[in-house]
Design a protein around this motif. Structure first.
Motif, short mmCIF file in Angstrom:
data_model
loop_
_atom_site.label_atom_id
_atom_site.label_comp_id
_atom_site.label_asym_id
_atom_site.label_seq_id
_atom_site.Cartn_x
_atom_site.Cartn_y
_atom_site.Cartn_z
N LEU A 23 5.52 70.65 -34.12
CA LEU A 23 6.83 70.08 -33.81
C LEU A 23 7.14 70.11 -32.32
O LEU A 23 8.21 69.67 -31.90
CB LEU A 23 7.92 70.85 -34.56
N GLN A 24 6.20 70.66 -31.50
CA GLN A 24 6.59 70.86 -30.11
C GLN A 24 6.72 69.54 -29.35
O GLN A 24 7.37 69.48 -28.32
CB GLN A 24 5.61 71.82 -29.42
N ASP A 25 6.13 68.46 -29.86
CA ASP A 25 6.16 67.18 -29.16
C ASP A 25 7.44 66.42 -29.55
O ASP A 25 7.45 65.60 -30.46
CB ASP A 25 4.90 66.38 -29.54
N THR A 26 8.55 66.71 -28.83
CA THR A 26 9.84 66.12 -29.21
C THR A 26 9.82 64.60 -29.09
O THR A 26 10.54 63.91 -29.81
CB THR A 26 10.98 66.69 -28.35
N GLY A 27 8.97 64.08 -28.18
CA GLY A 27 8.87 62.63 -28.03
C GLY A 27 8.40 62.00 -29.34
O GLY A 27 8.94 60.98 -29.79
N LEU A 28 7.40 62.61 -29.94
CA LEU A 28 6.87 62.09 -31.19
C LEU A 28 7.95 62.07 -32.27
O LEU A 28 8.12 61.09 -33.00
CB LEU A 28 5.69 62.97 -31.63
N ILE A 29 8.70 63.21 -32.35
CA ILE A 29 9.75 63.29 -33.37
C ILE A 29 10.79 62.21 -33.13
O ILE A 29 11.25 61.53 -34.07
CB ILE A 29 10.40 64.70 -33.35
N PHE A 55 13.09 71.54 -29.13
CA PHE A 55 12.31 72.30 -30.11
C PHE A 55 12.70 73.77 -30.02
O PHE A 55 12.58 74.39 -28.97
CB PHE A 55 10.82 72.09 -29.84
N ILE A 56 13.20 74.32 -31.11
CA ILE A 56 13.57 75.73 -31.14
C ILE A 56 12.62 76.46 -32.08
O ILE A 56 12.62 76.22 -33.28
CB ILE A 56 15.01 75.91 -31.62
N GLY A 57 11.79 77.28 -31.53
CA GLY A 57 10.82 77.98 -32.35
C GLY A 57 9.65 78.39 -31.47
O GLY A 57 9.69 78.24 -30.24
N ASN A 58 8.62 78.94 -32.07
CA ASN A 58 7.44 79.29 -31.32
C ASN A 58 6.41 78.19 -31.52
O ASN A 58 6.16 77.77 -32.65
CB ASN A 58 6.87 80.62 -31.83
N LYS A 59 5.84 77.75 -30.43
CA LYS A 59 4.84 76.69 -30.50
C LYS A 59 3.66 77.22 -31.31
O LYS A 59 3.04 78.22 -30.93
CB LYS A 59 4.42 76.34 -29.08
N LYS A 60 3.35 76.60 -32.42
CA LYS A 60 2.32 77.16 -33.28
C LYS A 60 1.03 76.37 -33.29
O LYS A 60 0.07 76.74 -33.93
CB LYS A 60 2.87 77.33 -34.70
N MET A 61 0.99 75.20 -32.61
CA MET A 61 -0.29 74.53 -32.43
C MET A 61 -0.24 73.72 -31.14
O MET A 61 0.82 73.47 -30.58
CB MET A 61 -0.65 73.66 -33.64
N GLU A 62 -1.43 73.32 -30.66
CA GLU A 62 -1.51 72.69 -29.35
C GLU A 62 -0.94 71.28 -29.33
O GLU A 62 -0.06 70.94 -28.56
CB GLU A 62 -2.98 72.65 -28.87
N LYS A 63 -1.42 70.47 -30.23
CA LYS A 63 -1.07 69.05 -30.22
C LYS A 63 -0.67 68.65 -31.63
O LYS A 63 -1.29 69.07 -32.60
CB LYS A 63 -2.31 68.24 -29.79
N SER A 64 0.37 67.87 -31.74
CA SER A 64 0.80 67.43 -33.05
C SER A 64 -0.23 66.51 -33.68
O SER A 64 -0.95 65.79 -32.97
CB SER A 64 2.14 66.68 -32.94
N LYS A 65 -0.33 66.56 -35.01
CA LYS A 65 -1.26 65.68 -35.72
C LYS A 65 -0.50 64.99 -36.83
O LYS A 65 0.45 65.54 -37.36
CB LYS A 65 -2.38 66.51 -36.36
#
Lengths: 354, 354, 354, 354, 354
Positions: D70-76, D21-31
C-alpha cells in the motif's frame, strides 16, 4: 476542587439563562478573529467587538468568527443578540464545565466540546471548552484561551488546499471537530503508549511508585472517557439530524468521524481495562514477593534454629553430661550439625524454595 | 433502620390510597405559603388552611402554594379534595421514601423528588422529599420541613428578575427542579472533592481509618446515585410528554435539565468507580506494607541467627574444643562474624531489601 | 437440593401439560375458601370440592376462591375443567418452582408469583408460590400452605373498607399482589437493616463468622433478586396488556405497583453491592490485621535477637576474652544492651509501628 | 508505540481524504494480480499498473484485482480514479489501523477488516489490513504484504470447484471474508487451547512466569476482541443492507457468517473471562503458598524456641542451681525436651499443619 | 484441544457448503429409525439408507426420521437431496461444534442444539449436537451417537399418551426440545446442588483442592451458559416466526419453553456468580488463616525470645556478675521469667490472639 464536575455555584439561585462565566479566566482581554472566504476570494483580520463585524456578507461567502477568551460576558451577550443565539446556549458557552453536547434550533446548530491536552507539569489531561455555532454561511467558534488549535485549517483556507474553499460552513465545522478528534486520538495514543510501556515494569516489579503511576494513568484515561462517551452521542445526533445547516455531502464525512470516535472509545475502554489488569497483576506480584521474602526467612530460621539448639544442649552446665567428655565430642557435634544443615538444604531444594 | 428502603409497614394490609404519613415528623404544625403573581401584580401571605385559599384566581394569575410539614394528613386530604389530586398521588406525597417519579393525569402533573443535603454531624447525605403538583396556572409544592430551598426563586418573583413573572406554572416548576438539581451537583461536587483529596492519602498510607473514610464516601455516593438515576427517567418523561401543562417554551429548559442530570449521573459513576479503585489501591498498599515489615524482620533475623549460632558453638563445654585455646580465637571469631554480617548485608542490598 | 432451580424430574419424559405436583407437600388435605361479594351483599364459607361452587353467580357479584394446598392434583384438574384453565397453566400452578410470570388467554389472566418469608430457624428467605387466575367477576388463588397472607384483604371486604367492594376482580387481584409486594419490601427492609447494622462490625473486626454472616445475607438478597426481577417484567406486561379483564381504573394502581417494584429492585441491587463491598473491606481488614500481627513479631524479634547475640558472645569459653575480666564488664554490657534496645524502639516509633 | 490505537499524526491538520499511507511499509513495490472468470472462461495474470487493466470486460465476467502493498499512494489514487472510489474510502484503505467497518455508496460496497496471525517470535497476535471494494462484477482487494491468504479461493476458481465460477463478485467477497473469519476462529482456537492447557499449571503452581503468560494470553485475546466486535456490526450491516451489489442468494451465506462471528465473539468472551479467573486463582494460590511457608516456619520455630530456652536455663552460671547436680539431670532434661517436642508435634498435627 | 471453540480447520479453504464431518466419530455405522403415525395408525422400523424411506406418505401421516451417527457424509448428502435441505444447513448438521441456532427457509425450519450430559469420569459437562429439520408432516433428527434421549417421546407415541398423536410435526419437535431443555435444567440443578453443598466447606476450610473444585464447577457452569444463551435467542425467534411449519397451537407451548429457558438462564447466572463469591470467600479465608498461623508464631516467639535473652545474660562468663552469687538468684530468675510469660500471655489474651 473536584475535577470531574463543577457546580454552577455562582449561578445557583439566579435565573436560568443568565450569563455568568464559570471557569478560570485564562486570558486578559477577549480577541476576535474574522475570516471571510469563498471559492475565489479570501480575507482575514483581527477585530475588537461585535460592531466591527460586517453587516451583510455576499451570498456565497463563508464567515468564520473565532472568539478567544470568555470572561467578557458582555461581548458574548452582544454575539448572542447579533446572531440570535438562545440565552441557554450562551449560558452553555460560558459554562466551561459543560458536558459535550449538541443543540439545534431554527437559527443554528450549537456544538460544545473539549480540546484535550496532556500537560507534563501536572501529569494530567486538561480540557478546554470549544463551542461552535453553525449558521447559514456562518461559523462562530468560542475558545477559552488563545491557542492555535485551528491554525492548520486556516492555512488550508489561505492556500486553498482541500475542499474547504469549495464547501459550506458545515464542512468548516466538520474540519474543526475532525481536528479535535484527531487530538483525542493522539492523546489516547500517547497515554496508551505509556500504559503499554509500563507492562514490563508491572509484570516484574513491586515498587510502590508503580501503583501511583498506574492510578495516574487510570485517572487520565477516565478523564478522556468522560469526554469521549458524549462525543459519540453527539456524532450519532449529527448523523441523524435533518437540520438545514448540514448538507448531504458533509454527512459522509460525519459518518467517518463517527467511526473514528467509536474507535477512540474502544481504545479508551481497552486501556481502562488494562490499568485494571495492572492493578491486579501488581497485587499478585506483591503477594508473590511476600512469598519470596518469607522463603528467605524460613530457610534461614529453619536451618539455624535446630543447630543453635544443639549448641545450647552442650552449653549446659550439668555435672553429668557424658558427650562433653568424649574425645571427639566437639567434632562429632560439628559433623552432626553439618548433616542437619545439609538435610534441611536438601528439603528446601526439593520444595523449590532455593 | 434500613436507609435505602422503607417499608410502608403501617399501611401493610390497609387499602391502597389511604392517607398515612410515613416518615419522621420534622415540624410541629404544617404551614402554608401562598404566592400570587402575573406580569404586573404580585402578592404573598402565610395562610393556615385550605379554606383561606382564594376560590377563584384571575385568568392570567399564577398561584403557588408551598406546604411545609406533612404530618397533618387531614390538611393533605383537604388539598386533595380542593384540587382534585388522585388518592394514590396523595399517598405518594405522604410516603417520604417515595422513589423519585412523575405521574400525569387530566388535572395535573405530579413530580416527586428529593432535596439532598450533606450533614456534617452524621457525615451522611440526607434526603427530604419535595412533591410538586403542576396544574393550570397552579403549582403546589409539599416539603417535609421548613427549609428555604426556594427562597432565591421567590426573590426573583418579588423583584421580577428573569422570565418567571412572564411565564406559566410549568416554568416555575422547572425553576424549582433546576434549583434542586443544582443542589445535587453541588453535593456531588463536594463529595467529589473529598474523594479526590483523599488520593494522596490512599496512595501512600495504610491507616485503618482510610478504609472507613472510603466506605463512608462510597455509601454517600451510592445514596445520591439512588436518587439521580430515577431523576434521569423523570427528565426523559417530561421531555417526551405531550401534557397540556407543559408549554413548548419550557421544553427547551427541560432539555437543558436533562443534559445537566446526565452530567450529574456520569460524575456520580466516575466517583463511584474511584472509591472502588481506592479500595483496591488501599488493598495493594497493605500488601506492600506487609512486605516492608517482613523485610525488616527477615534482615534482622537472617543476620543475627547465624552469628548467635557461632557464639553457641563456642559456648559449649566440650573438654576438647581446640579453637577456645587459640590465642586470638576470640578475635578471629569476631572477625568471622563481622565478615558474615557484611556478606549478609551485601546480599540484602543486592536484593534491594535495604 | 438446589435452592435456585428445581428440575421437573418426575415430569421428565411425560407429556407437557400433565398434572404433577412438584414441591414439598405442605398440608394434609386441600381446603377451599369461597367469598362472594358486591357493593351490597357479602358471604363467605369453607367448601370441600369443586361441586360445591355455585353454578351461576349474579351478574355483578365477585367470586373469590382461595385454594390452600396443591398436592391434590385431581382437585386442581377439576378446577381446570370447571373454569377452562389451560393444561399448561394448571401445570404451572402445580410446579411450585415456577419462575414468576404472567400468561393471558381468552378465558383468564394467570399470574404466578412468590410470597417471601424470612425464617429465623434456617436464617434463609423462603418462597411459597401463589397463583392467581383472573376471570370475569372471578378470582381463584392457589397457595401451597394454609397461611393467612390475605386476611387483611378479607377484613377489608367484610368491613367494606376501601374500594374493594365497589371494584372488579382485577382490583381484588391488584390488592393481593400489592400485599405481596409490600411483603417483599418488608423482607428487603429487614435484610437491609441487618446489612447496614453489620457496617461497624465489618469495618473494625476480622472474626471469621463475619464472612459467614455476609455470605448468608448475600445469598438471601440473591434469592429475593431472583424473584423481584421477573416481577418487574410481569408488571410491565400488566401495564401494557389490553386484556378485557383489566379495567382502566385498575391500570393506575398497577402503574403504582410498577414503581414500587422498581424501587424494590433498586434497593436489592444496592444491598447486593453492599455485601460485595463488605467482602472486599473484610478482605482489606484481614490484610491490615496481618500487618499488625507482623509488627508485634518484628518488634519483639528485632529487639531481642541482637541482645541475645551479645549475651552469646560473652557466654563463649575462649581462654582469652578480655572483656570478661573488666571490672564493670557486665554492667557495661547491660548498658550497651539498653542503648541498643532504646535505639530499636526509637526506630520502630519513627516507623509508626508502635 | 501504542498497539491498540494509531494516531493519524501525519495527517493531523491535513485535509480529510488526503492520501497518506499510515503503517509500516511491508514490501518494496506494489504488485497487482488480475483474475477474470465466468462460468466457462478463466484467465489470470500479474500486471504492473492501472493502465494494464482491461477497459471493458464482457458482461458476465467477474474481475478480481488483488493489490499487494500500500505504500505507493499514487497507485491507490489511480485505482480510486479508475473505479470511482471515494477519497475518504481511499484514505481508509491506506490507514492500516482502520477500525473494521463497512461503507456503502452508489458505486461500491467497501469493507475494511483485518487478517489475524499469531507470530511465535513476538508471542503476539498481529493484524494486517485487508480492504475489499465490491462493485458490479468487480472485486478489488488491497493487502499490506504479499501473503497468500486467498490462494485456496483462487484454486477453487481455477479448478471450478464450488459455486464461485457460477456466482457474482458478492459471493467472491463472501468467500474471502469467510476465509478471514475461519482464520479468526483458528487463532481463537489456538489461543484457547493455550489457555485451557494452562489450567493445571495455574491451579497448582505459583511461579512468577505464570502471571506473565496469563497476561500475554489476555492481551492477545483482547486484541482479537477489538477486531471481532466491529466484525459483528459489519455482518449485521451486510445482512440488512439492500445494496444492489449483494444478491439475495449470497445473503444466506452472510447470515451463516454472522452466526460464525457471534460464535467467535462468545468464545473470545469466555476465554477473556477465563484469563480473569486464572488471575484470581493464581492470586489465591499465592496466598495459600504463603500459608504453607508460614506453617513450616511456625512449626520449626515453635518447637525449637522452647527447647532452646530450656538449654539456656541450664547454661546459666548461678552458684546455686540444684538440677545441674542431679545425677540424671541431663537425661531428665533431654526427656522433658522430647516430651515438649512431641506435644508440639501433636498440636500441629491436630491443627492439620503437618 | 480447545473446549469452547472448534476450528473448521479441515474445511478451511474449501468451498462453503461442502459436507465435511467435524467432530469425533462416536459410532461405527450410521443408523436410521423411521416412525410413521397419525391419530389412528402407527408403525416404526430401522432402515439402512435413504432409498428405504417411503416415497409418499398419506396426507395426515407424520414421519419422524432419526439419524444416529454423522460420520457418513454420503448419507447426509442423500438426505439433503431427498428432502431439499440447503447445503449450508447440511454443513451445520455435520459441524458438531455449531452454535445453537435456528434457520428457516421455504422447505423447512432447521434447529441446531446440544444435549448436555455431566460425565462422572471427566467431571465435565459434555455436549452432543442434535439437529432438527422440521418440514410439512416431517421431522428429521440427527444425533452424533446412539443414545436414547427421545425414547420417552417414542413411548408416548406408541401408547398414544398426551397430544402427540393428534398434533403435527411441530409439536413433535417441541416435545423433543422440551426434553432437551428439561435435561439442561436437570444438569443445572445437579451442578447447582454441588455448588450449594460446597458452601460449608468454602466458608470454613482453606484446602487447596477447594479452589480446584470451585474452578471445575465454574467451567462447567460456563459451558452450560455458552449453550443456554443462544437457546434463548432461538426460543425468541421461534416465538416470533410466522413460518407455516409452526401452528398457532404449538406457539403456546413454545412460549412456555421460552419461560423455562429464561429460568434456566437466570439459575445459571446465579450459580456463576456464586462460584465467583466462593473464590472471593476462599481468598478471604486464606488471608484469615495466614493470620491464625502468624498469631501462633508471634505468641511463641514473643514469649520465649525475652526469656531466652535472660538466660543468655546469666550464661555469660563475666568475672563480676553479682546476681550469679545470690543465694536464690536462680529461683528469682525463674520467678521473673514466669512473671514475664504471664504478662505476655495476658497481653495476647487482651489482643484476642489466644
Amino acid at each position: 476542587m473536584a475535577r470531574f464536575i463543577k457546580s454552577r455555584k455562582i449561578s445557583n439561585g439566579t435565573a436560568p439563562g443568565s450569563l455568568i462565566f464559570i471557569g478560570n479566566k485564562k486570558m486578559e482581554k477577549s480577541k476576535i478573529h474574522l475570516m471571510l472566504y469563498n471559492k475565489d476570494l479570501f480575507s482575514e483580520q483581527w477585530i475588537d467587538g461585535v460592531d466591527e463585524i460586517p453587516e451583510t456578507v455576499e451570498e456565497n461567502m463563508i464567515m468564520w468568527l473565532n472568539v478567544y477568551g470568555l470572561q467578557d460576558t458582555g461581548l458574548i451577550a452582544a454575539f448572542g443578540e447579533k446572531f440570535s443565539i438562545q440565552p441557554l446556549e450562551l449560558e452553555d458557552i460560558l459554562n466551561t464545565d459543560q458536558r459535550p453536547k449538541v443543540t439545534e434550533d431554527d437559527n443554528s446548530i450549537n456544538i460544545f466540546l473539549k480540546v484535550l491536552e496532556y500537560r507534563e507539569e501536572t501529569q494530567k489531561v486538561h480540557g478546554d471548552q470549544i463551542s461552535l455555532v453553525i449558521g447559514k454561511n456562518l461559523l462562530i467558534t468560542f475558545q477559552e484561551r488563545q491557542a492555535n488549535y485551528f491554525e492548520p485549517i486556516r492555512e488550508r483556507i489561505r492556500n486553498n488546499k482541500g475542499r474547504l474553499r469549495n464547501s459550506g460552513s458545515d464542512y468548516l465545522a466538520y474540519s474543526i471537530i475532525d481536528t479535535l478528534v484527531d487530538g483525542y486520538i493522539h492523546t489516547i495514543e500517547s497515554l496508551g503508549s505509556s500504559i503499554e510501556n509500563m507492562e514490563e515494569e508491572v509484570l516484574t516489579q513491586t515498587k510502590r511508585e508503580i501503583i501511583q503511576k498506574i492510578y495516574n494513568l487510570k485517572t487520565n484515561i477516565g478523564f478522556i472517557r468522560k469526554n469521549v462517551w458524549p462525543l459519540k452521542e453527539m456524532m450519532l445526533f449529527l448523523n441523524k439530524t435533518d437540520s438545514k445547516f448540514i448538507t448531504k455531502k458533509t454527512l459522509t464525512y460525519l459518518k467517518d468521524l463517527l467511526d473514528l470516535t467509536t474507535q477512540a472509545m474502544e481504545a479508551v475502554e481497552i486501556y481502562y481495562n488494562m490499568t485494571n489488569d495492572y492493578l491486579s497483576i501488581y497485587h499478585a506480584n506483591v503477594g508473590n514477593r511476600t512469598n519470596d521474602i518469607m522463603k528467605v526467612l524460613t530457610v534461614f530460621t529453619s536451618i539455624f534454629i535446630p543447630l543453635t539448639f544443639i549448641t545450647g544442649i552442650y552449653g549446659t552446665n550439668f555435672d553429668v553430661l557424658p558427650e562433653l567428655h568424649f574425645r571427639y565430642g566437639y567434632f562429632i557435634m560439628l559433623g552432626v550439625m553439618a548433616l542437619i544443615a545439609a538435610a534441611m538444604l536438601y528439603y528446601f531444594k526439593r520444595k523449590n524454595w532455593l
